[in-house]
Each structure stands twice: as structure tokens, then as C-alpha cells.
Scaffold this active site. Structure first.
Site, PDB file in Angstrom:
ATOM      1  N   CYS A 200       0.821  -0.865   0.210  1.00 26.75           N
ATOM      2  CA  CYS A 200       0.393  -0.255   0.061  1.00 26.75           C
ATOM      3  C   CYS A 200       0.810   0.887   0.115  1.00 26.75           C
ATOM      4  O   CYS A 200       0.521   2.305  -0.430  1.00 26.75           O
ATOM      5  CB  CYS A 200      -0.927   0.148   1.234  1.00 26.75           C
ATOM      6  SG  CYS A 200      -2.273  -1.192   1.217  1.00 26.75           S
TER       7      CYS A 200
ATOM      8  N   HIS B 153      -3.324   7.747   1.855  1.00 27.96           N
ATOM      9  CA  HIS B 153      -3.677   6.249   1.250  1.00 27.96           C
ATOM     10  C   HIS B 153      -5.208   6.239   1.766  1.00 27.96           C
ATOM     11  O   HIS B 153      -5.052   6.635   2.747  1.00 27.96           O
ATOM     12  CB  HIS B 153      -2.477   5.643   1.986  1.00 27.96           C
ATOM     13  CG  HIS B 153      -3.004   3.482   1.662  1.00 27.96           C
ATOM     14  ND1 HIS B 153      -3.562   3.294   0.197  1.00 27.96           N
ATOM     15  CD2 HIS B 153      -2.621   2.987   2.579  1.00 27.96           C
ATOM     16  CE1 HIS B 153      -3.506   2.240   1.005  1.00 27.96           C
ATOM     17  NE2 HIS B 153      -3.696   1.549   1.870  1.00 27.96           N
TER      18      HIS B 153
ATOM     19  N   ASN C 111     -10.205  -0.080  -0.265  1.00 25.61           N
ATOM     20  CA  ASN C 111      -8.663   0.380  -0.279  1.00 25.61           C
ATOM     21  C   ASN C 111      -8.379  -0.206  -1.306  1.00 25.61           C
ATOM     22  O   ASN C 111      -7.874  -2.104  -2.154  1.00 25.61           O
ATOM     23  CB  ASN C 111      -7.946  -0.517   1.322  1.00 25.61           C
ATOM     24  CG  ASN C 111      -6.270  -0.287   1.024  1.00 25.61           C
ATOM     25  OD1 ASN C 111      -5.633  -0.177   0.223  1.00 25.61           O
ATOM     26  ND2 ASN C 111      -6.048  -1.166   1.949  1.00 25.61           N
TER      27      ASN C 111
END
Ligand code: UT7
Length: 323
Positions: free
Chosen positions: A114, A250, A280
Site C-alpha cells: 500500500c 492512502h 482500499n
């Protein structure tokens, strides 16, 4: 001659299929209420059968190139941040390069889960400011739907597929007018691998495996690590965090974003949150959110923008740029 790495264009792509929380509740023991309250996610996109990470990367990359007003002949570096490559090798960046008709320069993947896009932007910047490459296509692209255990409600509700891209160019500092990547701060603590990992891989199992996460433990690590990376990135650029115009985090959990915002006294109006409709998307989440904000006018040329990410590794980091 000093060079700056300037973001010239942005683009993104989301697969057509949408999975809502209610859709998930039909086959796993969860509810719209739980997912929305704990994460802020309401829906996520899912790649179609036969639609690969490189296909998402190509769409996002093409849009970023159009936005920057450049063609395949102008790109001499392709970096794809992904944890879900098409194949074990070659790199998804190589496949993407060919599909976009780019015939010169280098292409490679970067794997920091990520945090991948922050790592990729920072890496591309180094190639550009040294003069080794002139124009980079930097893409975050993921098909996490392929590594989810759809019976595990603690993870399958969180992630989505998508891609986002920057075109970054080496520009002489005097022409850049202060624009470009101003600083970045990258970190990794490999001792926490077991908090977030995929239980398969070429060397160990010869399978792709499934994502496993001790979510609440990752959550506890998140706000402090992300905030400290942002503070470090700001310090190196000699910027006070209060000077940031736009914050593009993020998109893992709205509660993590809110925690960072509170800790650094950022106002909610400055925050780009797309978690509700994207979920996500790992390395794709930052450029997806960035592109949405450029498109709707919340990010304007000359804005000071802070990016941050955290994910498997654990990796985390922040990058500060003037758009
Ligand atoms: O981007 C990469 C980095 N990843 C992250 O940053 C993720 C960080 N972690 C998180 O975002 C959160 O920890 C989660 C959203 C994953 C989980 O939220 P939480 O508030 O930490 O919940 P929890 O894991 O402590 O679980 C609370 C309860 C548990 O039930 P019991 O043991 O209290 O009875 C879980 O079994 O919620 C249960 N639960 C669910 N219930 C309904 C877990 N997942 C679900 C679900 N639906 N999908």
C-alpha cells in the site's frame, strides 16, 4: 543544471463492476453498517474476468499521458507499483509498456504494497533529477480481488481494484517555478511481516496465496507512523505542515485518515477521501484520489500536496510535492 521532477499529468481507471457492502453481505457474515462504521467503505470496484492489472495500468497511464499532452515516444521510464502483478515475471511494467506502445527506456515493478505509489514517486524522482531519464510514467495498479479470501470477512470487505498514474518530467529548476517533488520519506520495518502478508508465493508455496491481516494491530501502528513520515517529509522540504494545501492519504480506513488529520491539525476540507466509493486499492489508492481531486478542481496547479501511505512490510512513507 539542477532538475526538478514535475508532475505533468494524472489519470486513473476503475473497472466497471461495483460491489456494494450489501452485495458482500449476501455471501459473507457482515453488514453495511459494520463496514461503513469501522472503515468508511460503501463500495469497491472489481476487475472483470480476463481483465488484468496491466489492463488497469494501461487505462490509467493512457489518461495521464493525454492529460500531460505527451505520447508514447516521450516516455522513457515506466514504473508500476503493484503487489498483484499479471505474472510472476516479466514485470507488469514491461507488459504495460508494450501495450502503451512505448518502445524506449526502462520499465520495472516496485513492490511496497500500500506504500507502493509513494515509493514509486520517490524512486522515479531520483531517476529524473539525476538526468538518467527524462519522462516517467508512474502507475499504481492493483487487482486485490484476486488475492482475497472471499470467506474471510475481516479482509475481503476492505479491498478493491483500480489504477492511477502520474506522468513525471525532468524540468530545469529555473523553469519549474517551484513545482515538483519537494521531498519524500520512506520507511520499512520488516519485523512486522506477520501483521499483513499474503500466504503464498513463488518460492515458498508456488501459489498466489491469500491476503492475511491482523487488522487491529496494523491499525494501532498506523496513525503515529504515517504522521511521523509526513512530519519528516515536511521538515526536509523546510515546510510547516500547516502550509499544506491538500492532503492525499492512502485510503485504508477513514478512521486512520481522521486520526492523522487530527494529529497534524489539517482541516477536513483539505483532505481527499475516496474510500467510500473505492475501498482500499493498495498502491492505486493515492493516484486514484489525486486524479479525482484534479478533475473536480480541489487540486490546482501550484498547490502544495502531501501524499502518505502505509502497508505490508510494514512499509510506510510520505511525499510532498508542488503540483
Ligand atoms: O492498507 C494496508 C494497511 N491496512 C490497514 O491500514 C488496515 C488497518 N486496520 C483496520 O482498518 C481495522 O483494524 C479493520 C477495519 C480491519 C477492523 O476494524 P477494527 O475496529 O480494528 O475491528 P476488529 O478487527 O477489532 O474486530 C472487531 C469485531 C470482531 O468481533 P469480536 O471479536 O469483537 O466479536 C470481528 O470479528 O468485528 C468483527 N468483524 C466483523 N464484523 C462484521 C471483523 N470484520 C467484520 C466484518 N463484518 N466484515
Amino acid at each position: 543544471m539542477s532538475l526538478s521532477a514535475v508532475v505533468d499529468g494524472v489519470g486513473s481507471y476503475l473497472p466497471e463492476k461495483v460491489l456494494t457492502n450489501a452485495d458482500l453481505a449476501k455471501f459473507v457474515d457482515t453488514s453495511d453498517e459494520w463496514i461503513t462504521e469501522r472503515t468508511g467503505i460503501r463500495q469497491r470496484h472489481q476487475a472483470a474476468d480476463g481483465e488484468y492489472t496491466s489492463d488497469l495500468a494501461v487505462e490509467a497511464g493512457r489518461k495521464a499521458m493525454e492529460h500531460a499532452g505527451v505520447t508514447a515516444a516521450d516516455i522513457d521510464l515506466v514504473v508500476v507499483a503493484t503487489a498483484t502483478p499479471d505474472l510472476t515475471f516479466p514485470a507488469t511494467a514491461a507488459i504495460t509498456q508494450a501495450k502503451l506502445g512505448i518502445k524506449q527506456g526502462a520499465a520495472f515493478d516496485l513492490q511496497a504494497v500500500c506504500t507502493g505509489f509513494v515509493y514509486a514517486v520517490s524512486t522515479a524522482e531520483k531517476f529524473l533529477i539525476t538526468g538518467q531519464h527524462k519522462r516517467a510514467l508512474v502507475i499504481g495498479a492493483e487487482t486485490f480481488s484476486r488475492i482475497l479470501d472471499w470467506k474471510d470477512r475481516t479482509t475481503c470487505v476492505l479491498f478493491g481494484d483500480g489504477a492511477g498514474a502520474f506522468v513525471m518530467s525532468a524540468v530545469p529548476e529555473e523553469e519549474a517555478g517551484g513545482r515538483g517533488i519537494l521531498s519524500s520519506h520512506l520507511r520499512c520495518d520488516g519485523s512486522m511481516v506477520d501483521l499483513l502478508y499474503v500466504d503464498g508465493g513463488v518460492s515458498m508455496t508456488q501459489t498466489a496465496g491469500h491476503l492475511r491481516m491482523q487488522g487491529n494491530k496494523v491499525f494501532r501502528e498506523a496513525v503515529n507512523r504515517i504522521s511521523s513520515a509526513m512530519i519528516e517529509a515536511a521538515k526536509v522540504a523546510d515546510i510547516n505542515p500547516s502550509e499544506i494545501d491538500v492532503f492525499v492519504p492512502h485510503q485504508a480506513n477513514q478512521r486512520i485518515i481522521d486520526g492523522v488529520v487530527r494529529k497534524l491539525n489539517i482541516s477536513n476540507e483539505q483532505v481527499i477521501s475516496t474510500i467510500a466509493h473505492h475501498g482500499n486499492t493498495s498502491a492505486a489508492s493515492i493516484p486514484l484520489a489525486f486524479d479525482e481531486a484534479v478533475t473536480d478542481g480541489r487540486i490546482k496547479r501550484g498547490d502544495l500536496v502531501m501524499l502518505e501511505g502505509m502497508g505490508g512490510g510494514l512499509t510506510w512513507g510520505a511525499a510532498l510535492l508542488r503540483y
